[in-house]
Design a protein around this motif. Structure first.
Motif, PDB file in Angstrom:
ATOM      1  N   ALA A   1       0.829  -1.211   0.000  1.00 22.07           N
ATOM      2  CA  ALA A   1       0.000   0.000   0.000  1.00 22.07           C
ATOM      3  C   ALA A   1       0.861   1.256   0.000  1.00 22.07           C
ATOM      4  CB  ALA A   1      -0.923  -0.006   1.207  1.00 22.07           C
ATOM      5  N   MET A   2       2.031   1.173   0.631  1.00 25.19           N
ATOM      6  CA  MET A   2       2.894   2.356   0.655  1.00 25.19           C
ATOM      7  C   MET A   2       3.762   2.442  -0.594  1.00 25.19           C
ATOM      8  SD  MET A   2       4.112   2.518   4.597  1.00 25.19           S
ATOM      9  CE  MET A   2       4.392   0.789   4.815  1.00 25.19           C
ATOM     10  N   LEU A   3       4.236   1.263  -1.032  1.00 18.98           N
ATOM     11  CA  LEU A   3       5.201   1.263  -2.130  1.00 18.98           C
ATOM     12  C   LEU A   3       4.535   1.590  -3.468  1.00 18.98           C
ATOM     13  CD1 LEU A   3       8.075   0.708  -3.099  1.00 18.98           C
ATOM     14  CD2 LEU A   3       7.468  -1.696  -3.320  1.00 18.98           C
ATOM     15  N   ALA A   4       3.350   1.037  -3.689  1.00 18.41           N
ATOM     16  CA  ALA A   4       2.735   1.179  -5.008  1.00 18.41           C
ATOM     17  C   ALA A   4       2.554   2.644  -5.412  1.00 18.41           C
ATOM     18  CB  ALA A   4       1.411   0.421  -5.043  1.00 18.41           C
ATOM     19  N   PRO A   5       1.892   3.468  -4.573  1.00 19.66           N
ATOM     20  CA  PRO A   5       1.788   4.878  -4.992  1.00 19.66           C
ATOM     21  C   PRO A   5       3.168   5.512  -5.157  1.00 19.66           C
ATOM     22  CG  PRO A   5       0.982   4.585  -2.732  1.00 19.66           C
ATOM     23  CD  PRO A   5       1.202   3.230  -3.292  1.00 19.66           C
ATOM     24  N   GLY A   6       4.100   5.123  -4.305  1.00 23.78           N
ATOM     25  CA  GLY A   6       5.457   5.672  -4.415  1.00 23.78           C
ATOM     26  C   GLY A   6       6.059   5.415  -5.780  1.00 23.78           C
ATOM     27  N   LEU A   7       5.918   4.180  -6.249  1.00 23.06           N
ATOM     28  CA  LEU A   7       6.531   3.850  -7.535  1.00 23.06           C
ATOM     29  C   LEU A   7       5.848   4.599  -8.677  1.00 23.06           C
ATOM     30  CD1 LEU A   7       7.311   0.034  -7.231  1.00 23.06           C
ATOM     31  CD2 LEU A   7       8.801   1.990  -6.855  1.00 23.06           C
ATOM     32  N   PHE A   8       4.515   4.755  -8.570  1.00 17.32           N
ATOM     33  CA  PHE A   8       3.827   5.495  -9.625  1.00 17.32           C
ATOM     34  C   PHE A   8       4.312   6.942  -9.670  1.00 17.32           C
ATOM     35  CE2 PHE A   8       0.697   2.029  -9.668  1.00 17.32           C
ATOM     36  CZ  PHE A   8       0.611   1.860 -11.043  1.00 17.32           C
ATOM     37  N   VAL A   9       4.420   7.539  -8.505  1.00 16.10           N
ATOM     38  CA  VAL A   9       4.865   8.936  -8.484  1.00 16.10           C
ATOM     39  C   VAL A   9       6.310   9.030  -8.971  1.00 16.10           C
ATOM     40  CG1 VAL A   9       5.163  10.966  -7.040  1.00 16.10           C
ATOM     41  CG2 VAL A   9       3.279   9.422  -6.601  1.00 16.10           C
ATOM     42  N   TRP A  10       7.108   8.051  -8.606  1.00 12.82           N
ATOM     43  CA  TRP A  10       8.501   8.075  -9.063  1.00 12.82           C
ATOM     44  C   TRP A  10       8.559   7.994 -10.583  1.00 12.82           C
ATOM     45  CZ3 TRP A  10      12.831   9.762  -7.236  1.00 12.82           C
ATOM     46  CH2 TRP A  10      14.037   9.360  -7.801  1.00 12.82           C
ATOM     47  N   ALA A  11       7.656   7.175 -11.143  1.00 16.79           N
ATOM     48  CA  ALA A  11       7.627   7.059 -12.606  1.00 16.79           C
ATOM     49  C   ALA A  11       7.379   8.418 -13.234  1.00 16.79           C
ATOM     50  CB  ALA A  11       6.546   6.067 -13.034  1.00 16.79           C
ATOM     51  N   SER A  12       6.505   9.215 -12.619  1.00 19.97           N
ATOM     52  CA  SER A  12       6.273  10.529 -13.216  1.00 19.97           C
ATOM     53  C   SER A  12       7.444  11.467 -12.942  1.00 19.97           C
ATOM     54  CB  SER A  12       4.956  11.131 -12.729  1.00 19.97           C
ATOM     55  OG  SER A  12       4.955  11.208 -11.337  1.00 19.97           O
ATOM     56  N   PHE A  13       8.199  11.192 -11.871  1.00 23.33           N
ATOM     57  CA  PHE A  13       9.362  12.048 -11.609  1.00 23.33           C
ATOM     58  C   PHE A  13      10.490  11.790 -12.613  1.00 23.33           C
ATOM     59  CE2 PHE A  13      13.509  12.698  -9.534  1.00 23.33           C
ATOM     60  CZ  PHE A  13      13.424  14.064  -9.333  1.00 23.33           C
ATOM     61  N   VAL A  14      10.662  10.543 -12.997  1.00 21.07           N
ATOM     62  CA  VAL A  14      11.771  10.256 -13.918  1.00 21.07           C
ATOM     63  C   VAL A  14      11.398  10.550 -15.372  1.00 21.07           C
ATOM     64  CG1 VAL A  14      12.822   8.525 -12.422  1.00 21.07           C
ATOM     65  CG2 VAL A  14      11.183   7.802 -14.134  1.00 21.07           C
ATOM     66  N   THR A  15      10.109  10.680 -15.655  1.00 23.30           N
ATOM     67  CA  THR A  15       9.702  10.991 -17.030  1.00 23.30           C
ATOM     68  C   THR A  15       9.402  12.483 -17.125  1.00 23.30           C
ATOM     69  OG1 THR A  15       8.296   9.104 -16.537  1.00 23.30           O
ATOM     70  CG2 THR A  15       8.458   9.784 -18.839  1.00 23.30           C
ATOM     71  N   VAL A  16      10.269  13.194 -17.787  1.00 25.63           N
ATOM     72  CA  VAL A  16      10.074  14.639 -17.915  1.00 25.63           C
ATOM     73  C   VAL A  16       9.087  14.893 -19.044  1.00 25.63           C
ATOM     74  CG1 VAL A  16      11.237  16.830 -18.256  1.00 25.63           C
ATOM     75  CG2 VAL A  16      12.464  14.935 -17.191  1.00 25.63           C
ATOM     76  N   PRO A  17       8.053  15.723 -18.815  1.00 24.24           N
ATOM     77  CA  PRO A  17       7.115  16.000 -19.903  1.00 24.24           C
ATOM     78  C   PRO A  17       7.815  16.675 -21.082  1.00 24.24           C
ATOM     79  CG  PRO A  17       6.603  17.330 -17.946  1.00 24.24           C
ATOM     80  CD  PRO A  17       7.713  16.416 -17.569  1.00 24.24           C
ATOM     81  N   ASP A  18       7.291  16.410 -22.265  1.00 20.35           N
ATOM     82  CA  ASP A  18       7.941  16.919 -23.483  1.00 20.35           C
ATOM     83  C   ASP A  18       7.946  18.433 -23.547  1.00 20.35           C
ATOM     84  OD1 ASP A  18       8.427  14.378 -24.259  1.00 20.35           O
ATOM     85  OD2 ASP A  18       6.564  14.199 -25.410  1.00 20.35           O
ATOM     86  N   ASN A  19       6.927  19.050 -22.942  1.00 23.41           N
ATOM     87  CA  ASN A  19       6.848  20.504 -23.062  1.00 23.41           C
ATOM     88  C   ASN A  19       7.625  21.237 -21.973  1.00 23.41           C
ATOM     89  OD1 ASN A  19       5.206  19.712 -21.004  1.00 23.41           O
ATOM     90  ND2 ASN A  19       3.554  21.163 -21.465  1.00 23.41           N
ATOM     91  N   ALA A  20       8.408  20.498 -21.205  1.00 26.22           N
ATOM     92  CA  ALA A  20       9.188  21.169 -20.156  1.00 26.22           C
ATOM     93  C   ALA A  20      10.321  21.974 -20.788  1.00 26.22           C
ATOM     94  CB  ALA A  20       9.765  20.137 -19.194  1.00 26.22           C
ATOM     95  N   THR A  21      10.479  23.225 -20.336  1.00 26.65           N
ATOM     96  CA  THR A  21      11.606  24.012 -20.821  1.00 26.65           C
ATOM     97  C   THR A  21      12.787  23.813 -19.891  1.00 26.65           C
ATOM     98  OG1 THR A  21      10.695  25.868 -19.612  1.00 26.65           O
ATOM     99  CG2 THR A  21      10.243  25.782 -21.964  1.00 26.65           C
TER     100      THR A  21
END
Lengths: 204, 596, 451
Positions: free
Chosen positions: C95-115
């Motif tokens: 329960a603790m790890l799963a949301p963590g990993l999802f959020v981490w996935a968004s942290f390591v993937t930089v959106p394309d429109n980021a300057t």
């Protein structure tokens, strides 16, 4: 009893003496050999970590492979001879024979000393041709790896010299059998380490 | 090659019987004397680290008031405090101290397998401590690079002690590793090969298991520190670029190129994480035995406790990069290491449950060691749970490098193991000295330490939530840290000073009791394990008199139904005391019985 | 008994402490609410375990403490119970790890429109680079770093010419736009931390690390270094200002591009000389200083330092309350019309002959050495010459009495606390290495030996 079976044993259920009249070790070996086995594992960890560092550092852009110094082949031969002599000494001692034992055992150590001298000569030659410790990471690793390998050999030679003195001053082969066997094991280990290291140094 | 039986062990030990005071107490090969030497040196050097921590707390709690240390000595204190506590105190005391004392006694051996190597180990350890202490007296002082010694800053002008300080630190570590390896080979071989007749591995007390697995971890993990220390020495002294990239020192480009600082961090934490368990596993083991003895109940779930120790030991080698989530390494590693890190919580939690379940339906004797052991359960739960924050990779983003980290690791590998150390020191004190410690003083010592440390570290977590960074000599001004944070810091410092001073109670107690303590007798706690069954107290050289013991049962036969007393020593033959498997033991049945 | 009660009270006390505590995460200012969510999940799961296990522990200690006639129950293990507890723990961990990993996935993937923008850390300063009009940053290398090119931007790289260079420790970002920070270091490890953004990452020499976030609340936030980087670690501060796109664009337009910083015309000492006459009254014709008129020696000082201080006097960053002598400098500095005039002045002063100032302070040289070597030399160098790299002026051979007054001012908060005096603020932190006037004079006496 296998280790796994031992570990699943419910110790509170079985009372009384387990095993024979004598205590049993986990390994059917004298403690010296167990300890050497452990130490070889530790040394393997050291060399493996160096190898991993070598590979990781190699992937960085400033890496220039080391020119393969042909003298290393000669040195390798010396270490192989050393190992073979130790094996001969071990077989002789195991057979309980005295003949040639001293030649083989002492000779093995002497060839190891020659190997070390050869390695140092290689260092000199490398330095003379401008491959200094700090000029390139490949050079640095060469000096570091060979140096640590030599340090291990020197440790072995310390034990070897003690046993040699006992042998020369008339120690009986039976008393020295274990010590000869452990030296042989250690030498084989260091030969294998060197061969892997040599392959790695000359192929990258 | 045939196994060399214990008959040889007898012959061997006879040869080394000491003949003079010097060989008996100084150049001694007796594991018990070596244990006390190890313990004495470790505690002495630990006191240095304690004083350093108090100096830092004075600076943080009362900046400008005391003016005892400047920024330079603050960072030196941070570094030396950490390194001494982790390596030179905790590792040495648990393995060199308790490992040495307890392994041969609990295994029914006369001594370690290689007594000479054992003696060498303690003297080389002393040498490493002296080298470390020498760095306080060289120009520039000890290194201030942080105990993690991250390059490139270790050898750069902006770091205190960048000259001799760091070199002495690295050399001292290398020497320590040599000492540890000599000791470690001894401990492992002794446990494997020198157990007495009938003593299977699963009959060993958990203390031995904890120390054994921790030693194996140490043997595999310390090489990483050795390798990185040697490579760093090369970088510092010989100008190689293993870890040093092209960098600028005070405006001048240095002659390095291409090295990888992150490679060092991988090597360091490959050592550093198992190191946490090198400290924790012996503590787990010792506390299990203390809890079991004083609860008059076998340790609950012995097998799972053993497996958990092994599982934690194994897993500890694949979690190291959770110290490096924000280090700039490939961030995709975060997925793997967060998962392995949180998996380790499961066996660890199981250990906690089993400790508490050991108390369940026990007959708890609240002696001082038991106070410390129960205090340990509390602090360890706290420290373990906060670890789940930091191990979960995204939560580490805001919290890493804040006081939350400081509070967490002090709780889990500072306070908790130290509480176990005190539990164990009080518990085995009667065996070591033959006299009882002063119970009242020990309890006062417990209250000061337990409540005092909680008062230090609970609030410190909240500084971390707030975002107060660690390793700051002074906080200066920021917009997000309210002034009340300084009040909290002041309160923490007062608690720390209180805890620091109250440790004097421990020293007074153990020295006072040496002469004035009550005669303890051979087995004051009524303990079943082998070390309490020695013919002499304190055990004489050779431990067992004329004949080695034979073991008939496991180490936890407490409150066995039908037995003459509430414990059955391990060396009591099954013919003299009942065995439980005759009675078709049914745990569910027993639970209902206790509810009456 | 007491132990059970104390454990119970500690649990209750911890809960009360938590709810009464004013100390909690500072308000979030970036789009990382998901991190806060994960923290909350973990907090409640672990909080539940903390309370329940410890209360159970307290209960056990209370209930099963030794009593007459009471004996312990013999129960070696209960595999079902242990497996069950492990299973529950596993569920909690997931329960603790799963949301963590999802959020981490968004942290390591930089959106394309980021300057992108670049953060440069060096001992103990922040500097920033923006990609300029072409949207691409030029390549850079630590080996190319010089005083006039502190980022080491590759001069031959056309992408780098329009890069915007920000040398102060204050950066700006627009609201509600994802940005990717590229992190570089010129020397040791640093760490770019803005507590309000929740994310942080190390700056590692030899490689470029990154992080991304989307600021969503306007304001001025502290940047802290959170990786031990040497003695000045605790004074390595900066600030990030989040503002509307229009404000941001206006600010960016004011900053020089890399090409502009390289194209600055050489300073003209002769022009500086013409204006120096005013200065000579107090600082001496040769810039040798005059203690009677509180004019410190100028000759020999580094040009960048003179320029910066003149600007500070002009802008009122120096010469605030309590700094009587500094206040007299404001009208003087105002006579220098623009940055060019300031540069010409500095260039002239640099050309003056540098003869060491007279010694007017005495003290314990050994103690002074000890303090200087441990705390000052890291920036001002062993020889007291100072360097642009650490923003440290020359001390050796300069007016020792001036050193004493300035350090006293730093300690008294007279100098260095102006919000724009970023470098002076560092000295406020470091000046505490000297405990009082006596030690300041000791250090001054030691510096007098460095000439």
């Amino acid at each position: 009893m296998s280790l796994f079976k031992q570990l699943t044993d419910k110790p509170w259920e079985r009372k009384g003496v387990i095993g024979g009249l004598r205590p049993e070790g986990v390994f059917e070996s004298p403690p010296e050999r167990v300890a050497l086995g452990l130490f070889l594992t530790v040394a393997s960890v050291i060399f493996s970590l160096l190898a991993v560092s070598y590979v990781l550092r190699m992937s960085l852009p400033d890496w220039t492979p080391l020119a393969d110094p042909s003298q290393l082949w000669l040195n390798t031969a010396l270490l192989v001879i050393s190992s073979v002599l130790f094996q001969w000494a071990r077989n002789t001692a195991n057979a309980g024979k005295q003949k040639n034992l001293m030649t083989a055992f002492v000779g093995g150590g002497v060839f190891a000393l020659l190997f070390i001298a050869g390695q140092m000569l290689t260092w000199d030659n490398l330095q003379a041709s401008g491959y200094f410790m700090a000029s390139n990471p490949a050079n640095s690793f060469f000096y570091l790896l060979t140096g640590i390998h030599i340090a291990h050999l020197l440790g072995g030679l310390w034990v070897w010299s003690k046993s040699s003195i006992r042998l020369i001053s008339g120690g009986k082969p039976e008393d020295l059998r274990l010590s000869i066997e452990l030296c042989t094991l250690y030498w084989h280990f260091l030969l294998i380490v060197w061969l892997i290291m040599f392959a790695m140094l000359s192929n990258t | 090659m045939a196994y060399v039986p214990l008959a040889d062990q007898d012959a061997e030990t006879e040869m080394h019987h000491p003949h003079s005071w010097v060989t008996k107490y100084v150049w001694s090969q007796d594991h018990k004397v070596i244990a006390i030497q190890y313990g004495g040196i470790a505690i002495a050097v630990g006191c240095v680290a304690l004083v350093l921590s108090l100096l830092m707390r004075m600076q943080l709690g009362f900046p400008e008031t005391f003016d005892l240390i400047d920024p330079s000595s603050y960072y030196q204190s941070v570094t030396m405090h950490g390194m001494i506590m982790v390596v030179y105190l905790l590792t040495a005391l648990f393995l060199g101290g308790f490992g040495n004392y307890l392994i041969p006694l609990m295994c029914g051996a006369r001594d370690m397998v290689f007594p000479f190597l054992n003696m060498l180990s303690v003297w080389v350890y002393l040498l490493s401590v002296l080298i470390l202490m020498a760095s306080f007296f060289v120009g520039g002082g000890p290194t201030g690079a942080g105990w993690t010694l991250y390059p490139p800053q270790t050898s750069m002008a902006g770091t205190p002690g960048n000259g001799m300080g760091i070199i002495l630190m690295l050399v001292s570590l290398a020497v320590f590793i040599v000492a540890f390896t000599m000791g470690g080979l001894n401990y492992v071989t002794t446990v494997f090969q020198y157990r007495c007749r009938g003593l299977t591995m699963m009959r060993l007390p958990l203390s031995v298991w904890g120390i054994l697995v921790a030693t194996i971890l140490g043997l595999f993990a310390f090489p990483a520190l050795l390798v990185s220390a040697v490579m760093m020495l090369f970088d510092t002294l010989l100008g190689t670029s293993f870890f040093m990239p092209a960098i600028i020192e005070s405006g001048t480009p240095l002659d390095y190129d291409g090295g990888s600082p992150i490679l060092f961090q991988h090597l360091f934490w490959f050592f550093g994480h198992p190191e946490v368990y090198i400290v924790a596993l012996p503590a787990f083991g010792l506390v299990s035995d203390v809890l079991s003895t004083h609860a008059r109940k076998n340790i609950f779930g012995y097998r799972m406790m053993v497996w958990a120790i092994i599982a934690i030991g194994g897993l500890s080698f694949i979690v190291w990069a959770h110290h490096m989530y924000v280090s700039g390494m490939n961030p995709y590693f975060g997925f793997f290491f967060a998962t392995t890190t949180l998996i380790i919580a499961v066996p660890t939690a199981l250990k906690v449950y089993n400790w508490v379940l050991t108390l369940w339906e026990g007959d708890i004797r609240l002696n001082a060691p038991m106070y410390f052991a129960i205090g340990f359960i509390f602090t360890f739960i706290h420290g373990g749970l906060t670890g789940l924050f930091l191990g979960n990779v995204v939560i580490d983003l805001p919290l890493s490098d804040t006081y939350f980290v400081v509070a967490h690791f002090h709780m889990v590998m500072g306070v908790s193991p130290v509480l176990v150390l005190f539990a164990a020191l009080y518990h085995w004190y009667p065996k070591v000295t033959g006299r009882m410690y002063h119970e009242g003083m020990a309890k006062v010592h417990f209250w000061c330490t337990f409540i005092g440390t909680y008062a230090i570290y609970l609030p410190m977590h909240y500084l971390g939530f707030l975002g107060v960074p660690r390793r700051y000599y002074a906080m200066g001004t920021t917009d997000f840290i309210p002034e009340s944070a300084q009040d909290l810091n002041t309160a923490i410092t007062i608690a720390a000073l209180f805890v620091g001073v109250s440790q004097l109670l421990f020293f007074i107690n153990i020295f006072w009791s040496l002469r004035n303590g009550k005669e303890a007798g051979p087995n004051p706690w009524g303990s079943a394990s082998l070390e309490w069954q020695t013919p002499d107290t304190p055990p004489a050289h050779g431990n067992w008199g004329d004949e080695l013991p034979t073991v008939y049962r496991w180490a936890y036969d407490y409150s066995v139904p039908g037995a003459h007393q509430d414990f059955i020593p391990q060396n009591t033959p099954e013919s003299e005391e009942p065995t439980v498997d005759d009675q078709h033991f049914d745990p569910d049945h027993d639970v209902s019985k206790a509810d009456l | 008994m007491a132990l059970a009660v104390v454990i119970f009270l500690l649990v209750i006390g911890s809960i009360i402490f938590h709810f009464a505590s004013p100390w909690w995460f500072t308000d979030i200012a970036a789009d990382w609410g998901s991190i806060d969510f994960t923290i909350n999940v973990t907090f409640w799961v672990t909080g539940f375990v903390f309370i329940s296990v410890n209360l159970f522990l307290a209960y056990c200690v209370y209930k099963f403490r030794q009593k007459d006639g009471h004996t312990a129950v013999y129960e070696p293990e209960n595999t079902k119970l242990e497996v069950g507890l492990s299973a529950i723990t596993t569920v909690g961990v997931i329960a603790m790890l799963a949301p963590g990993l999802f959020v981490w996935a968004s942290f390591v993937t930089v959106p394309d429109n980021a300057t992108e923008f670049e953060v440069m850390g060096q001992q103990w300063q922040w500097a920033f680079r923006y990609p300029g009009a072409d949207g691409t940053m030029g390549t850079a290398d630590t080996k190319l770093v010089t005083e006039s090119n502190p980022f080491g931007v590759n001069i031959a790289d056309p992408n780098g010419q329009d890069d915007v260079i920000v040398l102060g420790p204050e950066m700006h970002l627009p609201l509600d736009k994802p940005v990717k920070a590229l992190l570089r270091s010129n020397d040791v490890l640093h760490n770019y931390t803005v507590p309000q953004f929740r994310v942080k990452m190390d700056l590692v020499p030899g490689l470029i690390s990154y992080l991304w976030f989307e600021p969503n609340k306007a304001g001025r936030y502290d940047i802290l270094c959170e990786e031990l980087c040497g003695i000045g670690h605790f004074v390595m501060r900066g600030a990030v200002i989040i503002e509307t796109q229009a404000e941001y664009d206006a600010w960016l337009a004011e900053q020089p591009t890399f090409a502009e910083t390289q194209a600055v015309a050489a300073a003209n000492p002769a022009a500086g000389q013409a204006q120096y006459a005013v200065c000579a009254a107090c600082h001496g014709a040769q810039g040798e200083g005059n203690q009677a008129l509180n004019g410190p020696k100028l000759a020999g000082q580094q040009a960048w330092y003179i320029e910066r201080q003149l600007k500070y006097f002009k802008q009122g960053v120096r010469g605030g309350d309590g700094d009587i002598n500094g206040q007299t400098m404001a009208p003087m500095a105002n006579m220098l019309a623009d940055d060019n005039a300031i540069r010409n002045m500095a260039a002239y002063i640099v050309s003056l002959p540098d003869t060491p100032a007279a010694e007017t302070v005495s003290g314990d040289i050994a103690n002074g050495y000890d303090i200087y070597d441990r705390n000052c030399a890291a920036c001002h160098l062993d020889n007291g010459e100072g360097t642009w790299y650490t923003d440290a002026p020359k001390l050796a051979g300069m007016s020792d009495w001036y050193f004493v007054t300035q350090i006293s001012n730093f300690r008294a908060g007279i100098r260095g606390l102006h919000p724009s005096d970023d470098y002076g603020e560092q000295m406020v932190g470091m000046a505490t290495a000297m405990s009082g006037l006596e030690e300041i004079e000791d250090v001054a006496a030691y510096i007098n030996t460095l000439r």
